[in-house]
Write a protein that holds these residues in place. Sequence first.
Motif, mmCIF file in Angstrom:
data_model
loop_
_atom_site.group_PDB
_atom_site.id
_atom_site.type_symbol
_atom_site.label_atom_id
_atom_site.label_comp_id
_atom_site.label_asym_id
_atom_site.label_seq_id
_atom_site.Cartn_x
_atom_site.Cartn_y
_atom_site.Cartn_z
ATOM 1 N N ARG A 162 0.873 -1.032 0.165
ATOM 2 C CA ARG A 162 -0.001 0.025 -0.070
ATOM 3 C C ARG A 162 0.882 1.224 0.112
ATOM 4 N N SER A 163 2.170 1.181 0.689
ATOM 5 C CA SER A 163 2.738 2.398 0.932
ATOM 6 C C SER A 163 3.441 2.623 -0.408
ATOM 7 N N VAL A 164 3.937 1.616 -1.200
ATOM 8 C CA VAL A 164 4.359 1.882 -2.443
ATOM 9 C C VAL A 164 3.364 2.305 -3.368
ATOM 10 N N LYS A 165 2.051 1.751 -3.534
ATOM 11 C CA LYS A 165 1.089 2.428 -4.380
ATOM 12 C C LYS A 165 0.837 3.904 -4.042
ATOM 13 N N LEU A 166 0.688 4.199 -2.884
ATOM 14 C CA LEU A 166 0.174 5.479 -2.506
ATOM 15 C C LEU A 166 1.461 6.597 -3.010
ATOM 16 N N ILE A 167 2.714 6.035 -2.704
ATOM 17 C CA ILE A 167 3.636 6.897 -3.151
ATOM 18 C C ILE A 167 3.775 7.239 -4.609
ATOM 19 N N ARG A 168 3.561 6.138 -5.358
ATOM 20 C CA ARG A 168 3.710 6.297 -6.891
ATOM 21 C C ARG A 168 2.393 7.033 -7.405
ATOM 22 N N ARG A 169 1.417 7.119 -6.554
ATOM 23 C CA ARG A 169 0.253 7.999 -7.172
ATOM 24 C C ARG A 169 0.748 9.493 -7.063
ATOM 25 N N PHE A 170 1.665 9.903 -6.329
ATOM 26 C CA PHE A 170 1.908 11.466 -6.008
ATOM 27 C C PHE A 170 3.549 11.834 -6.825
ATOM 28 N N TYR A 171 4.282 10.700 -6.651
ATOM 29 C CA TYR A 171 5.576 10.997 -6.872
ATOM 30 C C TYR A 171 6.160 9.773 -8.096
ATOM 31 N N PRO A 172 6.772 10.436 -8.875
ATOM 32 C CA PRO A 172 7.723 9.709 -10.032
ATOM 33 C C PRO A 172 8.632 8.877 -9.201
ATOM 34 N N VAL A 173 8.960 7.736 -9.814
ATOM 35 C CA VAL A 173 9.828 6.736 -9.065
ATOM 36 C C VAL A 173 10.849 6.335 -10.221
ATOM 37 N N THR A 174 12.284 6.490 -9.894
ATOM 38 C CA THR A 174 13.084 6.164 -10.885
ATOM 39 C C THR A 174 13.352 4.514 -10.787
ATOM 40 N N ASP A 175 13.846 3.870 -11.986
ATOM 41 C CA ASP A 175 13.987 2.382 -12.222
ATOM 42 C C ASP A 175 15.170 1.977 -11.410
ATOM 43 N N LEU A 230 15.212 3.619 -3.202
ATOM 44 C CA LEU A 230 15.878 3.579 -1.881
ATOM 45 C C LEU A 230 14.784 4.070 -0.870
ATOM 46 N N ALA A 231 14.061 5.254 -1.438
ATOM 47 C CA ALA A 231 13.157 5.857 -0.736
ATOM 48 C C ALA A 231 11.971 5.060 -0.432
ATOM 49 N N LEU A 232 11.618 4.234 -1.333
ATOM 50 C CA LEU A 232 10.543 3.332 -1.289
ATOM 51 C C LEU A 232 10.632 2.271 -0.204
ATOM 52 N N VAL A 233 11.788 1.809 -0.277
ATOM 53 C CA VAL A 233 12.184 0.539 0.551
ATOM 54 C C VAL A 233 12.301 1.154 2.084
#
Length: 349
Positions: A181-194, A214-217
């Motif tokens: 859930r935390s990953v889904k929520l973050i990706r809705r508001f911020y782009p994440v690098t590969d 690294l921010a996601l983990v």
Amino acid sequence: MLTALSAATPPPTGSAESIGSPTLWIATIAGVAALFVIDFLITRRPHDPSMREAIGWSAFYIAIPVVFGGWLWWQYGSQQGVEYYTGYIVEKSLSVDNLFVFIILLSAFAVPRELRQRVLLIGVGGALLLRGIFIALGAQMIASFAWTFLLFGAILLATAVKVGRDALSHTDHSIDVDQLRSVKLIRRFYPVTDTYAGTNLTVRQDGKRALTPLALVAVAILGTDIVFAIDSVPAVYGITGDPYLVFATNAFALLGLRALYFVLEGALAKLVHLGHGLSLILAFIGVKLVLHWAHGVWPGVPEIPTLLSLGVIIGILAVVTVTSLLANRRVDAEKADEPEDETSSVPQA
């Protein structure tokens, strides 16, 4: 937080009052902060620590609380000393189990080994902050409401049932990162690098600020810290009612997890019965808390002495370690007795 912790003197499970004077609180918090800064400086330059380095730092972070406990015993008496060591053993056992979850998360996020120290340090920092808050709240609740011990006991008994079921189910504990859930929520508001970018949590990409994996983990680790705090703080309050000892045992158990991770990364998989042991320990402490609450209501209800608790906890850990080693030896023996693949013995034309 310091004022709330030092002022609260709840009806304890063991000691009569808190030994935490303002001077002792300030010195302990300063010492913990200094050790955390040392860990941060160590991980400033990313690298995969050798086993020798990991063992050395692990021994250092275990020696400090052992020596500190001896000083507490000499300064404040055997009761406080026994409560401290018992609480430390409980918290260290729970932190080792937490490492198993960290291993799963770091593998699921494919964190490079040279960056894992920094992720673990973020987890330790978050855990220290959250447990400080939970300890302060717990101290205030115990001071204000006698039924708090009953509530803590119920939390531990429920946790013990869950841990026991997980241990018996032998289910796959792998994690699907995309479903968190935390990953889904973050990706809705911020782009994440590969890809990872060293120890950076954010980078500028296409003119915009983007998060790195690294921010996601780090967010996922901090999320697990909340769950761990809910379990660990009531557990140590089942050993001692002194908020200073509760904080000290939590802090010293968390410090050094960064190095201990690399020591136990392979060994944890072999402690196949650790979950069973932790389930029994949590259930035992839960019963101890319920009996302590009941003793306050009905004086005839017996209480479990702290020294007996120490013996039971050490005994459970010793038994599950031995049974885990025997189980692994049996599995290895069965594999050795299995006949070789017949196709491998057929001579090639």
